[in-house]
Scaffold this motif. Structure first.
Motif, PDB file in Angstrom:
ATOM      1  N   TRP A  10       0.674  -1.188   0.057  1.00  0.00           N
ATOM      2  CA  TRP A  10       0.107  -0.034  -0.134  1.00  0.00           C
ATOM      3  C   TRP A  10       0.834   1.168  -0.180  1.00  0.00           C
ATOM      4  CZ3 TRP A  10      -0.646   4.075   3.342  1.00  0.00           C
ATOM      5  CH2 TRP A  10      -1.748   4.902   3.105  1.00  0.00           C
ATOM      6  N   ARG A  11       1.925   1.256   0.956  1.00  0.00           N
ATOM      7  CA  ARG A  11       2.669   2.491   0.758  1.00  0.00           C
ATOM      8  C   ARG A  11       3.662   2.543  -0.470  1.00  0.00           C
ATOM      9  NH1 ARG A  11       4.183   0.459   5.782  1.00  0.00           N
ATOM     10  NH2 ARG A  11       6.132  -0.279   5.099  1.00  0.00           N
ATOM     11  N   LYS A  13       2.447   1.828  -3.470  1.00  0.00           N
ATOM     12  CA  LYS A  13       1.295   2.203  -4.318  1.00  0.00           C
ATOM     13  C   LYS A  13       1.209   3.620  -3.935  1.00  0.00           C
ATOM     14  CE  LYS A  13      -2.856   0.667  -6.543  1.00  0.00           C
ATOM     15  NZ  LYS A  13      -3.970  -0.199  -6.414  1.00  0.00           N
ATOM     16  N   GLN A  14       0.987   4.124  -3.060  1.00  0.00           N
ATOM     17  CA  GLN A  14       0.770   5.559  -2.720  1.00  0.00           C
ATOM     18  C   GLN A  14       1.986   6.432  -3.133  1.00  0.00           C
ATOM     19  OE1 GLN A  14      -2.287   6.586  -1.654  1.00  0.00           O
ATOM     20  NE2 GLN A  14      -2.616   4.490  -2.093  1.00  0.00           N
ATOM     21  N   ILE A  17       1.787   6.905  -6.829  1.00  0.00           N
ATOM     22  CA  ILE A  17       0.433   7.565  -7.363  1.00  0.00           C
ATOM     23  C   ILE A  17       1.093   9.110  -6.854  1.00  0.00           C
ATOM     24  CG2 ILE A  17      -1.814   8.264  -6.436  1.00  0.00           C
ATOM     25  CD1 ILE A  17      -2.322   5.342  -6.026  1.00  0.00           C
ATOM     26  N   GLN A  18       1.513   9.461  -5.753  1.00  0.00           N
ATOM     27  CA  GLN A  18       1.977  10.816  -5.296  1.00  0.00           C
ATOM     28  C   GLN A  18       2.833  11.451  -6.351  1.00  0.00           C
ATOM     29  OE1 GLN A  18       0.659  12.690  -3.014  1.00  0.00           O
ATOM     30  NE2 GLN A  18       1.998  14.346  -3.474  1.00  0.00           N
ATOM     31  N   ARG A  29      -6.641  11.070  -8.862  1.00  0.00           N
ATOM     32  CA  ARG A  29      -5.968  10.196  -7.853  1.00  0.00           C
ATOM     33  C   ARG A  29      -7.014   8.677  -7.787  1.00  0.00           C
ATOM     34  NH1 ARG A  29      -2.363  11.046  -4.394  1.00  0.00           N
ATOM     35  NH2 ARG A  29      -2.118   9.345  -2.511  1.00  0.00           N
ATOM     36  N   GLU A  30      -8.454   9.024  -7.958  1.00  0.00           N
ATOM     37  CA  GLU A  30      -9.222   7.980  -7.516  1.00  0.00           C
ATOM     38  C   GLU A  30      -8.749   6.761  -8.884  1.00  0.00           C
ATOM     39  OE1 GLU A  30     -10.461  11.068  -7.985  1.00  0.00           O
ATOM     40  OE2 GLU A  30     -10.381  11.325  -5.657  1.00  0.00           O
ATOM     41  N   GLU A  33      -5.639   4.995  -8.373  1.00  0.00           N
ATOM     42  CA  GLU A  33      -5.770   3.931  -7.160  1.00  0.00           C
ATOM     43  C   GLU A  33      -6.280   2.468  -7.866  1.00  0.00           C
ATOM     44  OE1 GLU A  33      -5.213   3.949  -4.113  1.00  0.00           O
ATOM     45  OE2 GLU A  33      -5.010   5.977  -3.421  1.00  0.00           O
TER      46      GLU A  33
END
Length: 71
Positions: A10-11, A13-14, A17-18, A29-30, A33
């Motif tokens: 999860w980290r 992937k975030q 994305i960032q 962002r959605e 995801e």
């Protein structure tokens, strides 16, 4: 998958994305995801000059997925 592994994925992937949002990728962002980790990593490598063979002109590159629906 254990709690620790889920959290690490999860980290990561975030992070991707960032980075893509900061690079100016126009997808919301959605939508990002919904992308797979491989898709996010591939786009990150396209926009990050350190991963480019020429040293990268990140301005002017566009996303292969921008505006396309995820299946």
């Amino acid at each position: 998958m254990g709690k620790w592994m889920r959290s690490a994925v999860w980290r990561q992937k975030q992070f991707y994305i960032q980075q893509l949002m900061q690079a100016g990728l126009t997808d919301g962002r959605e939508r990002l995801e919904q992308w797979t980790m491989a898709e996010l990593r591939r786009e990150y490598e396209r926009f990050n000059p350190a991963y480019s063979m020429e040293g990268g002109d990140r301005y002017g590159q566009t996303s292969a997925r921008a505006g396309k629906a995820h299946h």
